[in-house]
Design an enzyme around this catalytic site. Structure first.
Site, mmCIF file in Angstrom:
data_model
loop_
_atom_site.group_PDB
_atom_site.id
_atom_site.type_symbol
_atom_site.label_atom_id
_atom_site.label_comp_id
_atom_site.label_asym_id
_atom_site.label_seq_id
_atom_site.Cartn_x
_atom_site.Cartn_y
_atom_site.Cartn_z
ATOM 1 N N GLU A 96 1.837 24.284 6.870
ATOM 2 C CA GLU A 96 1.317 23.054 6.992
ATOM 3 C C GLU A 96 0.808 22.807 8.437
ATOM 4 O O GLU A 96 1.263 23.604 9.337
ATOM 5 C CB GLU A 96 2.698 22.071 6.870
ATOM 6 C CG GLU A 96 3.452 22.012 5.673
ATOM 7 C CD GLU A 96 4.672 20.827 5.722
ATOM 8 O OE1 GLU A 96 4.761 20.502 4.639
ATOM 9 O OE2 GLU A 96 5.243 21.049 6.897
ATOM 10 N N CYS A 111 -2.225 20.611 15.065
ATOM 11 C CA CYS A 111 -1.000 21.561 15.322
ATOM 12 C C CYS A 111 -1.114 22.505 13.828
ATOM 13 O O CYS A 111 -0.966 21.999 13.122
ATOM 14 C CB CYS A 111 0.252 20.988 15.263
ATOM 15 S SG CYS A 111 1.716 21.935 15.364
ATOM 16 N N CYS A 118 9.390 31.509 9.382
ATOM 17 C CA CYS A 118 9.805 31.585 10.700
ATOM 18 C C CYS A 118 11.117 32.710 10.771
ATOM 19 O O CYS A 118 12.109 32.375 9.895
ATOM 20 C CB CYS A 118 9.936 30.749 11.550
ATOM 21 S SG CYS A 118 9.993 31.148 13.378
ATOM 22 N N CYS A 122 15.877 29.047 15.206
ATOM 23 C CA CYS A 122 16.258 28.101 16.105
ATOM 24 C C CYS A 122 16.960 27.027 15.358
ATOM 25 O O CYS A 122 16.666 26.436 14.337
ATOM 26 C CB CYS A 122 15.175 27.484 16.720
ATOM 27 S SG CYS A 122 14.290 28.870 17.872
ATOM 28 N N CYS A 125 15.492 23.432 14.275
ATOM 29 C CA CYS A 125 14.085 23.561 13.438
ATOM 30 C C CYS A 125 14.218 23.832 12.041
ATOM 31 O O CYS A 125 14.807 24.562 11.694
ATOM 32 C CB CYS A 125 13.352 24.465 14.429
ATOM 33 S SG CYS A 125 11.810 24.731 13.640
ATOM 34 N N SER A 201 2.038 28.317 21.818
ATOM 35 C CA SER A 201 3.467 27.804 22.008
ATOM 36 C C SER A 201 4.326 29.100 21.516
ATOM 37 O O SER A 201 4.170 29.637 20.512
ATOM 38 C CB SER A 201 4.019 26.785 21.613
ATOM 39 O OG SER A 201 5.099 26.526 21.371
ATOM 40 N N CYS A 343 7.715 17.456 15.535
ATOM 41 C CA CYS A 343 8.125 18.904 16.146
ATOM 42 C C CYS A 343 9.643 19.023 15.393
ATOM 43 O O CYS A 343 10.340 18.224 15.445
ATOM 44 C CB CYS A 343 8.380 18.517 17.777
ATOM 45 S SG CYS A 343 8.998 19.901 18.591
#
Length: 350
Positions: A96, A111, A118, A122, A125, A201, A343
């Site tokens: 995405e 973004c 991932c 975290c 997230c 980031s 986010c």
């Protein structure tokens, strides 16, 4: 080098490799420049789009090469103008990207994702709950920018102004491909965007931050910090156990010494967890070490996560504490929450 059905992914070739291969196929060297322009400046997704090449050359390219293009799968539009795009990769995986417009300021930011899923887990997230399946290629990252730029032009009549590597995945764990995409995006033979318009980031991979400094890409660096003491950061970001704050800040000092680029800290506030004035003081002590700025981000809830959004009053007090001590602070209100584009919310939901 990526291949499919024995065909070479032509976008994995450097200009020099492409020139050499076309010469071996009996073509003049200038043809490589034409092909390269079609691939990177014009975003060709098929060899038949390369209309200034002869039909025999196009057929030859089809015999030896493939273009593993990213294709649009689904688009969602938020009430605030944010647009989330789900893209399908050549192997069926989905990623995405999000277009974030600030029309009043003529600022249009994409973004982009750097991995399928991932591996950092975290706790706040949604992407962190997905298994990391693979890194994206430089071309797949580039495609996101190219396609969302077209979307931006069609929707707002303006091109992208900024790129942030803040989508799915940890960019510094896809280091070579991320740096390759930066090279294509900033090159005069690609999109020719100024490096200062790009921000990478990271959750804080210290040795890769040093490596990024050594690459001299001239891009900006943002740190997903979210807690300013090791105990709390260990709790929400497992990467901190192997890259604690002292190790991380040492790497940031190295990055600043090499690049003279101010560090950006991304700090999501969670009610009664990291939003006290004591937390603000801990963050201030980190900010003192390296010239920096802080983006305070409101929390966007995800399924079953044990966090709550801080109140506006707590966020304002937190920001004021830092500002009173000379720290540059921006409080960012989330965009695209109604389409799970804010986010921490990217998770390929249907």
């Amino acid at each position: 080098m990526a291949t499919t059905n024995a065909l070479i992914d032509i976008r994995a070739l450097t200009p020099e490799e492409l020139t050499s291969q076309l010469i071996l196929l009996g073509e003049k060297p200038f043809r490589a420049k034409q092909v390269y322009e079609w691939l990177w400046q014009k975003g060709a997704r098929d060899f038949d789009q390369m209309t200034n090449l002869s039909l025999p050359l196009r057929d030859t390219l089809k015999e030896h090469y493939t273009i593993l293009a990213v294709t649009e799968d689904k688009v969602q539009r938020s009430s605030d103008g944010t647009i989330k795009s789900r893209f399908r990769l050549h192997d069926g995986h989905m990623i995405e990207s999000v277009l974030i417009p600030v029309v009043a300021d003529d600022r249009f930011t994409v973004c982009v994702s750097s991995q399928v899923g991932c591996s950092l887990s975290c706790t706040f997230c949604a992407t962190g709950r997905m298994k990391r399946l693979r890194n994206l290629t430089a071309a797949e990252i580039y495609d996101q920018v190219f396609l969302v730029n077209e979307q931006c032009m069609e929707t707002y009549g303006k091109p992208l102004t900024n790129i942030v590597y803040m989508g799915m995945g940890e960019p510094l764990l896809a280091f070579n491909e991320v740096v390759g995409s930066i090279d294509r995006i900033t090159s005069h033979t690609g999109l020719h965007m100024a490096p200062r318009r790009l921000t990478v980031s990271t959750a804080g991979i210290a040795k890769m931050i040093r490596k990024l400094a050594d690459e001299d890409t001239k891009v900006n660096l943002a740190i997903s910090l979210h807690a300013a003491d090791d105990t709390k950061r260990n709790e929400i970001m497992p990467i901190n156990e192997s890259n604690n704050l002292e190790v991380l800040v040492d790497a940031l000092e190295y990055f600043y010494a090499k690049t003279k680029k101010r560090i950006g800290y991304e700090y999501i506030t969670f009610q009664d967890f990291n939003d006290t004035l004591e937390d603000a003081e801990n963050l201030y002590q980190i900010c003192k070490r390296v010239p920096s700025m802080v983006n305070i981000i409101e929390y966007n809830p995800i399924d079953d996560a044990p966090f709550r959004k801080s109140t506006a009053h707590r966020i304002d007090d937190f920001a004021t504490y830092l500002r009173d001590r000379g720290i540059m602070v921006t409080v960012r209100r989330s965009r695209g929450k109604d389409i799970d584009a804010a986010c921490g919310q990217l998770a390929n939901k249907e």
